[in-house]
Write a protein that holds these residues in place. Sequence first.
Motif: not given
Length: 238
Positions: A34-47
Amino acid sequence: MVKSKIRKITMAVLAPAMALGATVGLASAPASAAVFNSCDRWASTSLDGYKLYNNIWGSGAGSQCLWANSGTSWGVWADHPNTGGIKSYANSTKAINKTIDSLGWLTSNYNVSVPSSGAYNTSYDIWDTDHQYEIMLWVNYNGAVGPIGGYEGNVTLGGHNWNVYKGTNGSNQVFSFLRTSDSNSGTVDIKPVLQWIAYTKGWMPGNETIGDVQFGYEITSSSGGLNFNTNNLTVTGG
């Protein structure tokens, strides 16, 4: 951290919520690159013109991890306890920012893989820019979940047959369209749904500006860990 504005309580559940305290970050994303992965509650990314949110906003939540190969291919692994109350709404958001009157078209294609256990719905969540009106389109759902408000009837719109519910969550009007049979892939023509709400029913103005079209998984329980995969999701409007 302040809860993301994009998710308000919009669904009545059949069991009371239990405050167990969130435990986030214990699981890992799928093994694919994956190009992005997170287990943070408020994780976000723009793709690729979409914004992805992990968005674990409910009380009594467990672990949830968001991964993305692109803006249109993403998913979550979630392990939320078998209790009532919505725990999260992981989603992909596409900004539209056009009035219903001025929309030439607004369509979406979806293809998902969802579990046969747990309590959740796979849904579009469509907002006006002032967050006065919320339109939910449930394409599949499982377990002890249900919409806010009262039953308003059955209608065929946008290529699907829906049972329609109308209510309020205390902050905004909620119009819920529940597909009469589960679907894991298809095309939704969203514009006729908005026009029906505005012009046939008169539930919101035709000059209301549609801000965001979201698509994702509103998860109440997924005990033991379940995968929700968005194989492909596109939203286009103009």
